[in-house]
Design an enzyme around this catalytic site. Structure first.
Site, PDB file in Angstrom:
ATOM      1  CG  ASP A  20      -2.150   0.799   1.144  1.00  0.00           C
ATOM      2  OD1 ASP A  20      -2.370   1.336  -0.045  1.00  0.00           O
ATOM      3  OD2 ASP A  20      -3.037   1.175   2.002  1.00  0.00           O
ATOM      4  N   GLY A  21       0.311   2.162  -0.585  1.00  0.00           N
ATOM      5  CA  GLY A  21       1.066   3.523  -0.488  1.00  0.00           C
ATOM      6  C   GLY A  21       1.466   4.139  -1.823  1.00  0.00           C
ATOM      7  CD1 TRP A  50       7.444   6.455  -2.541  1.00  0.00           C
ATOM      8  CD2 TRP A  50       6.880   6.902  -4.774  1.00  0.00           C
ATOM      9  NE1 TRP A  50       8.687   6.707  -3.185  1.00  0.00           N
ATOM     10  CE2 TRP A  50       8.470   6.801  -4.428  1.00  0.00           C
ATOM     11  CE3 TRP A  50       6.598   7.070  -5.992  1.00  0.00           C
ATOM     12  CZ2 TRP A  50       9.267   7.109  -5.613  1.00  0.00           C
ATOM     13  CZ3 TRP A  50       7.443   7.311  -7.139  1.00  0.00           C
ATOM     14  CH2 TRP A  50       8.867   7.273  -6.842  1.00  0.00           C
ATOM     15  NE  ARG A  52      -4.251   6.792  -7.555  1.00  0.00           N
ATOM     16  CZ  ARG A  52      -4.191   6.209  -6.149  1.00  0.00           C
ATOM     17  NH1 ARG A  52      -3.716   6.994  -5.290  1.00  0.00           N
ATOM     18  NH2 ARG A  52      -4.214   4.941  -6.140  1.00  0.00           N
ATOM     19  CG  HIS A  73       0.016   1.880  -9.422  1.00  0.00           C
ATOM     20  ND1 HIS A  73       0.209   1.641  -8.280  1.00  0.00           N
ATOM     21  CD2 HIS A  73      -0.940   2.338  -9.959  1.00  0.00           C
ATOM     22  CE1 HIS A  73      -1.262   1.830  -7.660  1.00  0.00           C
ATOM     23  NE2 HIS A  73      -1.796   2.486  -8.804  1.00  0.00           N
ATOM     24  CD  GLU A 124     -12.838  -5.634  -2.627  1.00  0.00           C
ATOM     25  OE1 GLU A 124     -11.641  -5.940  -2.640  1.00  0.00           O
ATOM     26  OE2 GLU A 124     -13.757  -6.639  -2.379  1.00  0.00           O
ATOM     27  CG  ASN A 125      -7.517  -2.487  -6.163  1.00  0.00           C
ATOM     28  OD1 ASN A 125      -6.384  -3.434  -6.025  1.00  0.00           O
ATOM     29  ND2 ASN A 125      -7.731  -1.760  -5.324  1.00  0.00           N
ATOM     30  CD1 TRP A 126     -12.288  -5.910 -10.588  1.00  0.00           C
ATOM     31  CD2 TRP A 126     -11.412  -5.127 -12.299  1.00  0.00           C
ATOM     32  NE1 TRP A 126     -11.569  -7.028 -11.052  1.00  0.00           N
ATOM     33  CE2 TRP A 126     -11.197  -6.443 -12.216  1.00  0.00           C
ATOM     34  CE3 TRP A 126     -10.937  -4.275 -13.509  1.00  0.00           C
ATOM     35  CZ2 TRP A 126     -10.352  -7.121 -12.996  1.00  0.00           C
ATOM     36  CZ3 TRP A 126     -10.122  -5.187 -14.404  1.00  0.00           C
ATOM     37  CH2 TRP A 126      -9.833  -6.387 -14.377  1.00  0.00           C
ATOM     38  NE  ARG A 167      -6.991   1.411  -6.322  1.00  0.00           N
ATOM     39  CZ  ARG A 167      -6.034   1.758  -5.707  1.00  0.00           C
ATOM     40  NH1 ARG A 167      -4.999   2.154  -6.527  1.00  0.00           N
ATOM     41  NH2 ARG A 167      -5.983   1.325  -4.428  1.00  0.00           N
ATOM     42  NE  ARG A 205      -8.380  -0.245   5.170  1.00  0.00           N
ATOM     43  CZ  ARG A 205      -7.983   1.119   5.351  1.00  0.00           C
ATOM     44  NH1 ARG A 205      -8.395   1.909   6.099  1.00  0.00           N
ATOM     45  NH2 ARG A 205      -7.232   1.732   4.268  1.00  0.00           N
TER      46      ARG A 205
HETATM   47  C1  FPP Z   1      -1.990  -0.011  -3.812  1.00  0.00           C
HETATM   48  O1  FPP Z   1      -1.328   1.339  -3.586  1.00  0.00           O
HETATM   49  C2  FPP Z   1      -1.242  -0.670  -4.608  1.00  0.00           C
HETATM   50  C3  FPP Z   1      -1.939  -1.243  -5.583  1.00  0.00           C
HETATM   51  C4  FPP Z   1      -3.273  -1.478  -5.943  1.00  0.00           C
HETATM   52  C5  FPP Z   1      -1.077  -2.019  -6.726  1.00  0.00           C
HETATM   53  C6  FPP Z   1       0.001  -2.770  -6.330  1.00  0.00           C
HETATM   54  C7  FPP Z   1       0.778  -3.312  -7.594  1.00  0.00           C
HETATM   55  C8  FPP Z   1       2.088  -3.125  -8.001  1.00  0.00           C
HETATM   56  C9  FPP Z   1       3.036  -2.812  -6.763  1.00  0.00           C
HETATM   57  C10 FPP Z   1       2.457  -3.568  -9.102  1.00  0.00           C
HETATM   58  C11 FPP Z   1       2.811  -5.431  -9.019  1.00  0.00           C
HETATM   59  C12 FPP Z   1       3.468  -5.689 -10.210  1.00  0.00           C
HETATM   60  C13 FPP Z   1       3.376  -7.148 -10.423  1.00  0.00           C
HETATM   61  C14 FPP Z   1       3.843  -7.395 -12.018  1.00  0.00           C
HETATM   62  C15 FPP Z   1       2.907  -8.111  -9.788  1.00  0.00           C
HETATM   63  P1  FPP Z   1      -2.350   2.520  -3.668  1.00  0.00           P
HETATM   64  O2  FPP Z   1      -2.574   2.932  -4.953  1.00  0.00           O
HETATM   65  O3  FPP Z   1      -3.757   2.255  -2.940  1.00  0.00           O
HETATM   66  O4  FPP Z   1      -1.836   3.618  -2.862  1.00  0.00           O
HETATM   67  P2  FPP Z   1      -2.457   5.068  -1.938  1.00  0.00           P
HETATM   68  O5  FPP Z   1      -3.225   4.135  -0.953  1.00  0.00           O
HETATM   69  O6  FPP Z   1      -1.242   5.730  -1.612  1.00  0.00           O
HETATM   70  O7  FPP Z   1      -3.440   5.498  -2.973  1.00  0.00           O
END
Ligand code: FPP
Length: 265
Positions: free
Chosen positions: A39-40, A44, A52, A56, A86-88, A90, A213
């Site tokens: 997460d984060g 970042w 954003r 990733h 749930e990420n769909w 976004r 969580r």
């Molecule tokens: C959560 O941070 C991160 C994700 C939903 C995506 C994680 C995916 C990767 C790190 C890429 C992995 C790659 C492979 C090939 C497996 P957030 O976007 O929720 O951050 P935030 O809470 O600061 O908004």
């Protein structure tokens, strides 16, 4: 992944360890299986006034670092939460970016994963992923299935509740067709219907960016996991942060519901 693995000291329950562990870590009490909620990424990027999605992209580097460290230190399995059911919800652009990122990274890293003896599996409802990604996943799974190194599980379109419902449905179907006596259903039979079938439960769950969580991640499998929550944002997760998590884990007394303290392992 670029460095090759050599074998040296055997750690009970884990694979042979080949790299020097950071000071203070007990090689005999490493977790066999580490799970991570990465997460984060968005924060970042925002902190750097970047889109954003750049978070990733940097998150992939942190994941590769973590996989290499776990592999080098002889940890048996790493399970990462890459995309939840749930990420769909976004923004469409972010979802598309993530799907393309998964494809690119998989295509780019597959050869190295093969060479490093990593066994990769993708856990989740994969049929809803883009066709091209499904093909890459099938190919990577097949090509690394016999590898003897770390088990790398990437939870993609994964939801813990959905996984439990799916397991219940599968058992109900077997019972309805007369292949299964409902009275014989126990934890072992139930576990065998989960995406993680055959994998030991995570001993340690690491969540970055300070949120406290579980977020629908491995609801069954985390029953007795030790939790380590760090304020480090996922793209910054590095050797020091992983070492801190493992030291925290090794300070815990695992009781599994009993009264006699067990040393963490
Ligand atoms: C959560 O941070 C991160 C994700 C939903 C995506 C994680 C995916 C990767 C790190 C890429 C992995 C790659 C492979 C090939 C497996 P957030 O976007 O929720 O951050 P935030 O809470 O600061 O908004």
């Amino acid at each position: 992944m670029s460095r090759s693995l050599a074998t040296a000291t055997a750690i009970p329950g884990n694979r042979p360890c080949c790299a020097v562990l950071p000071a203070g870590l007990d090689p005999a009490r490493l977790p066999r299986h580490v799970a991570v909620i990465m997460d984060g990424n968005g924060r970042w990027a925002s902190q750097r006034k970047l889109p954003r999605v750049m978070g990733h992209r940097e998150g992939v580097e942190a994941l590769k670092r973590t996989l290499r460290l776990c592999s080098d230190w002889g940890i048996g399995a790493l399970t990462a939460y890459a995309f939840s059911t749930e990420n769909w919800s976004r923004p469409g652009e972010e979802v598309s970016f993530l799907m393309t990122l998964f494809e690119r990274v998989l295509a780019r890293e597959l050869q190295a994963l093969e060479q490093e003896q990593v066994r990769i599996r993708f856990l989740g409802d994969l049929e809803q992923l883009p066709e091209g990604l499904q093909q890459l996943i099938a190919d990577a799974t097949h090509r690394t299935a016999a590898n003897t190194g770390i088990h790398f599980n990437v939870c993609t379109n994964y939801g813990g509740r959905r996984e439990l419902v799916r397991a219940a449905q599968r058992l109900a179907e077997q019972a309805a067709s007369g292949d299964l006596d409902p009275a014989s259903i126990d934890e072992r039979l139930f576990e065998a219907q989960l995406f993680t079938a055959g994998e030991s439960d995570p001993d340690l769950l690491i969540r970055t960016s300070g949120e406290q969580r579980i977020s629908n991640f491995l609801l069954w499998q985390l029953a007795y996991a030790e939790l380590h929550i760090t304020d480090v944002l996922w793209p910054d997760f590095n050797e020091a942060a992983l070492t801190a998590a493992l030291l925290d884990y090794q300070r815990r007394q695992r009781r599994f519901g009993g009264v006699e303290p067990h040393a963490s392992r």
